[in-house]
Design a protein around this motif. Sequence first.
Motif, PDB file in Angstrom:
ATOM      1  N   THR A 135     -28.185   6.476   0.382  1.00 26.53           N
ATOM      2  CA  THR A 135     -27.620   6.478  -0.225  1.00 26.53           C
ATOM      3  C   THR A 135     -27.288   6.214  -1.873  1.00 26.53           C
ATOM      4  O   THR A 135     -27.644   5.050  -2.148  1.00 26.53           O
ATOM      5  N   VAL A 136     -28.663   6.847  -2.499  1.00 27.77           N
ATOM      6  CA  VAL A 136     -28.354   6.209  -3.960  1.00 27.77           C
ATOM      7  C   VAL A 136     -27.913   6.927  -4.849  1.00 27.77           C
ATOM      8  O   VAL A 136     -27.507   8.323  -5.458  1.00 27.77           O
ATOM      9  N   ASP A 137     -27.232   6.555  -6.403  1.00 23.60           N
ATOM     10  CA  ASP A 137     -26.002   6.668  -7.116  1.00 23.60           C
ATOM     11  C   ASP A 137     -26.327   6.051  -8.150  1.00 23.60           C
ATOM     12  O   ASP A 137     -26.562   5.014  -8.259  1.00 23.60           O
ATOM     13  N   LEU A 138     -26.835   6.978  -9.396  1.00 23.60           N
ATOM     14  CA  LEU A 138     -26.714   6.246 -10.783  1.00 23.60           C
ATOM     15  C   LEU A 138     -25.037   6.965 -11.312  1.00 23.60           C
ATOM     16  O   LEU A 138     -25.031   7.696 -11.161  1.00 23.60           O
ATOM     17  N   SER A 139     -24.362   5.912 -11.910  1.00 24.05           N
ATOM     18  CA  SER A 139     -23.602   6.258 -12.877  1.00 24.05           C
ATOM     19  C   SER A 139     -23.749   6.092 -14.067  1.00 24.05           C
ATOM     20  O   SER A 139     -23.548   4.643 -14.583  1.00 24.05           O
ATOM     21  N   VAL A 140     -23.067   6.897 -15.038  1.00 21.75           N
ATOM     22  CA  VAL A 140     -23.797   6.776 -16.460  1.00 21.75           C
ATOM     23  C   VAL A 140     -21.959   6.311 -16.966  1.00 21.75           C
ATOM     24  O   VAL A 140     -21.471   7.489 -17.527  1.00 21.75           O
ATOM     25  N   ARG A 199     -21.122   4.260 -23.130  1.00 23.39           N
ATOM     26  CA  ARG A 199     -22.182   3.898 -23.889  1.00 23.39           C
ATOM     27  C   ARG A 199     -23.745   3.598 -23.405  1.00 23.39           C
ATOM     28  O   ARG A 199     -24.328   2.597 -24.455  1.00 23.39           O
ATOM     29  N   GLY A 200     -23.620   4.331 -22.587  1.00 19.29           N
ATOM     30  CA  GLY A 200     -25.440   4.311 -22.498  1.00 19.29           C
ATOM     31  C   GLY A 200     -25.983   2.677 -21.223  1.00 19.29           C
ATOM     32  O   GLY A 200     -26.800   3.244 -20.601  1.00 19.29           O
ATOM     33  N   THR A 201     -24.705   2.557 -20.339  1.00 12.27           N
ATOM     34  CA  THR A 201     -25.512   1.321 -18.790  1.00 12.27           C
ATOM     35  C   THR A 201     -24.920   2.257 -18.398  1.00 12.27           C
ATOM     36  O   THR A 201     -23.968   2.977 -17.704  1.00 12.27           O
ATOM     37  N   ILE A 202     -26.160   2.395 -17.011  1.00 14.68           N
ATOM     38  CA  ILE A 202     -26.174   2.780 -15.931  1.00 14.68           C
ATOM     39  C   ILE A 202     -25.980   1.827 -15.033  1.00 14.68           C
ATOM     40  O   ILE A 202     -27.215   1.300 -15.223  1.00 14.68           O
ATOM     41  N   THR A 203     -25.338   2.441 -13.946  1.00 12.73           N
ATOM     42  CA  THR A 203     -25.091   1.369 -12.928  1.00 12.73           C
ATOM     43  C   THR A 203     -26.137   2.012 -11.445  1.00 12.73           C
ATOM     44  O   THR A 203     -25.353   3.567 -11.348  1.00 12.73           O
ATOM     45  N   GLN A 204     -26.432   1.544 -11.321  1.00  8.08           N
ATOM     46  CA  GLN A 204     -27.864   1.789  -9.856  1.00  8.08           C
ATOM     47  C   GLN A 204     -26.994   1.247  -8.541  1.00  8.08           C
ATOM     48  O   GLN A 204     -26.848   0.404  -8.790  1.00  8.08           O
ATOM     49  N   GLU A 205     -26.602   2.000  -7.273  1.00 10.91           N
ATOM     50  CA  GLU A 205     -26.203   1.874  -6.167  1.00 10.91           C
ATOM     51  C   GLU A 205     -26.768   2.203  -5.268  1.00 10.91           C
ATOM     52  O   GLU A 205     -27.490   3.499  -5.405  1.00 10.91           O
ATOM     53  N   ARG A 238     -41.065  14.540   2.170  1.00 16.89           N
ATOM     54  CA  ARG A 238     -39.947  13.694   2.977  1.00 16.89           C
ATOM     55  C   ARG A 238     -39.388  13.715   1.066  1.00 16.89           C
ATOM     56  O   ARG A 238     -39.378  12.875   0.016  1.00 16.89           O
ATOM     57  N   PRO A 239     -38.396  14.906   0.635  1.00 15.72           N
ATOM     58  CA  PRO A 239     -37.650  14.546  -0.839  1.00 15.72           C
ATOM     59  C   PRO A 239     -36.718  13.494  -0.402  1.00 15.72           C
ATOM     60  O   PRO A 239     -35.859  13.522   0.113  1.00 15.72           O
ATOM     61  N   VAL A 240     -35.968  12.789  -1.758  1.00 11.18           N
ATOM     62  CA  VAL A 240     -35.433  12.179  -1.922  1.00 11.18           C
ATOM     63  C   VAL A 240     -34.360  12.903  -2.747  1.00 11.18           C
ATOM     64  O   VAL A 240     -34.539  13.744  -3.528  1.00 11.18           O
ATOM     65  N   THR A 241     -33.433  12.488  -2.332  1.00 11.50           N
ATOM     66  CA  THR A 241     -31.753  12.564  -2.681  1.00 11.50           C
ATOM     67  C   THR A 241     -30.942  11.195  -3.822  1.00 11.50           C
ATOM     68  O   THR A 241     -30.841  10.815  -3.500  1.00 11.50           O
ATOM     69  N   VAL A 242     -31.132  12.544  -4.899  1.00  6.61           N
ATOM     70  CA  VAL A 242     -29.766  10.630  -5.744  1.00  6.61           C
ATOM     71  C   VAL A 242     -28.813  11.682  -6.604  1.00  6.61           C
ATOM     72  O   VAL A 242     -29.154  13.180  -7.080  1.00  6.61           O
ATOM     73  N   ARG A 243     -28.015  10.872  -6.530  1.00  6.71           N
ATOM     74  CA  ARG A 243     -27.064  11.870  -7.407  1.00  6.71           C
ATOM     75  C   ARG A 243     -26.566  10.907  -8.278  1.00  6.71           C
ATOM     76  O   ARG A 243     -26.539   9.613  -8.649  1.00  6.71           O
ATOM     77  N   VAL A 244     -25.764  11.621  -9.074  1.00  7.03           N
ATOM     78  CA  VAL A 244     -25.661  11.617 -10.866  1.00  7.03           C
ATOM     79  C   VAL A 244     -24.167  11.524 -11.503  1.00  7.03           C
ATOM     80  O   VAL A 244     -24.452  12.256 -10.924  1.00  7.03           O
ATOM     81  N   ALA A 286     -23.234  22.117 -11.088  1.00 10.36           N
ATOM     82  CA  ALA A 286     -23.318  20.585 -10.963  1.00 10.36           C
ATOM     83  C   ALA A 286     -21.874  20.903 -10.044  1.00 10.36           C
ATOM     84  O   ALA A 286     -21.244  21.896 -10.509  1.00 10.36           O
ATOM     85  N   GLU A 287     -21.450  19.606 -10.141  1.00  9.56           N
ATOM     86  CA  GLU A 287     -19.901  20.056  -9.039  1.00  9.56           C
ATOM     87  C   GLU A 287     -19.051  18.635 -10.509  1.00  9.56           C
ATOM     88  O   GLU A 287     -18.394  17.664  -9.902  1.00  9.56           O
ATOM     89  N   GLY A 288     -18.218  19.475 -11.298  1.00 13.86           N
ATOM     90  CA  GLY A 288     -17.411  18.224 -11.875  1.00 13.86           C
ATOM     91  C   GLY A 288     -18.260  17.091 -12.842  1.00 13.86           C
ATOM     92  O   GLY A 288     -19.646  17.783 -13.732  1.00 13.86           O
ATOM     93  N   ASN A 289     -18.800  16.694 -12.876  1.00  9.56           N
ATOM     94  CA  ASN A 289     -19.398  15.274 -14.284  1.00  9.56           C
ATOM     95  C   ASN A 289     -20.636  14.925 -12.920  1.00  9.56           C
ATOM     96  O   ASN A 289     -20.709  13.663 -12.732  1.00  9.56           O
ATOM     97  N   MET A 290     -20.881  15.472 -11.895  1.00  4.58           N
ATOM     98  CA  MET A 290     -21.748  14.413 -10.901  1.00  4.58           C
ATOM     99  C   MET A 290     -22.791  15.813 -11.115  1.00  4.58           C
ATOM    100  O   MET A 290     -22.771  17.398 -10.185  1.00  4.58           O
ATOM    101  N   VAL A 291     -24.140  15.478 -10.556  1.00  3.65           N
ATOM    102  CA  VAL A 291     -25.073  17.058  -9.703  1.00  3.65           C
ATOM    103  C   VAL A 291     -25.783  16.280  -9.114  1.00  3.65           C
ATOM    104  O   VAL A 291     -26.215  14.838  -8.974  1.00  3.65           O
ATOM    105  N   GLU A 292     -26.176  16.423  -8.679  1.00  4.24           N
ATOM    106  CA  GLU A 292     -27.480  15.957  -7.158  1.00  4.24           C
ATOM    107  C   GLU A 292     -28.607  16.712  -7.268  1.00  4.24           C
ATOM    108  O   GLU A 292     -28.800  17.419  -7.238  1.00  4.24           O
ATOM    109  N   LEU A 293     -29.886  15.796  -7.427  1.00  2.52           N
ATOM    110  CA  LEU A 293     -31.034  16.097  -7.805  1.00  2.52           C
ATOM    111  C   LEU A 293     -31.965  15.763  -6.597  1.00  2.52           C
ATOM    112  O   LEU A 293     -31.558  14.638  -6.064  1.00  2.52           O
ATOM    113  N   SER A 294     -32.846  16.927  -5.979  1.00  2.65           N
ATOM    114  CA  SER A 294     -33.769  16.612  -5.243  1.00  2.65           C
ATOM    115  C   SER A 294     -35.924  16.725  -5.680  1.00  2.65           C
ATOM    116  O   SER A 294     -35.468  17.222  -6.177  1.00  2.65           O
TER     117      SER A 294
END
Length: 221
Positions: free
Chosen positions: A25-30, A33-39, A135-141, A157-165
């Motif tokens: 599972t890959v999550d990117l939280s923005v 102030r432009g800081t991105i937290t990757q999990e 093998r597509p990669v799914t990333v949630r932003v 999109a779902e509110g403040n979240m988008v899912e990229l494939s």
Amino acid sequence: MEGYLMRLGRWVVLCLPLLLAGCVTVDLSVNSRGTITQEIALLVPQRSAEGMKNIFQRYLGQDWSVRILEGKGEQRTVYAWRSVRANPEAKLMPGLTAQFRRRNHWFRATYEVTFRYDPTELLQTPEEKQVASNRPVTVRVHMPGRVLTDRSSVSSAEGNMVELSLDPLQPAEVRVTALGILWWRVIGLVLFLALLLWLLAPYVPHLLQALPRRTVRVVQR
């Protein structure tokens, strides 16, 4: 140095099948102030947890924090995270960069993040490309406000979240735009109005008395 690169290549080949098979599972939280937290969280058997942790650490780099979390039964979660400032631009992972822009309005702000993926930096050998094929990669932003699909290159999109494939073999560029409220300005305005009313409160009765009053004549017949 050459031996190290060869070992690193073997670690990448071992790690990619898990990353690209949907086990991770890959999550990117923005933030605003432009800081991105990757999990990155990967569920693995207990006997493989320590080895996968070493693979993550060597592949992602020393600026990532990696630990093993307890799970149910014989399962463990290898969890990696890192925060990086993407204002104006930052490299998130091998082959993936992000560019952040913010535009302030009166009480709202527009946030725009552009992700660019270059597969030539991530997949360099025929073996790695073979593993990544089909093998597509799914990333949630996660954005700091409501995502505006009409101003983004995503269809939903779902509110403040988008899912990229993403197709690991194809270059991609994705733009996500969101609209958020500047709560500190709203709170500041409310506090200013409250202070203004508090300062004017003693003078309100005098002001009311100074207002001219209309005289009503009563005519008796």
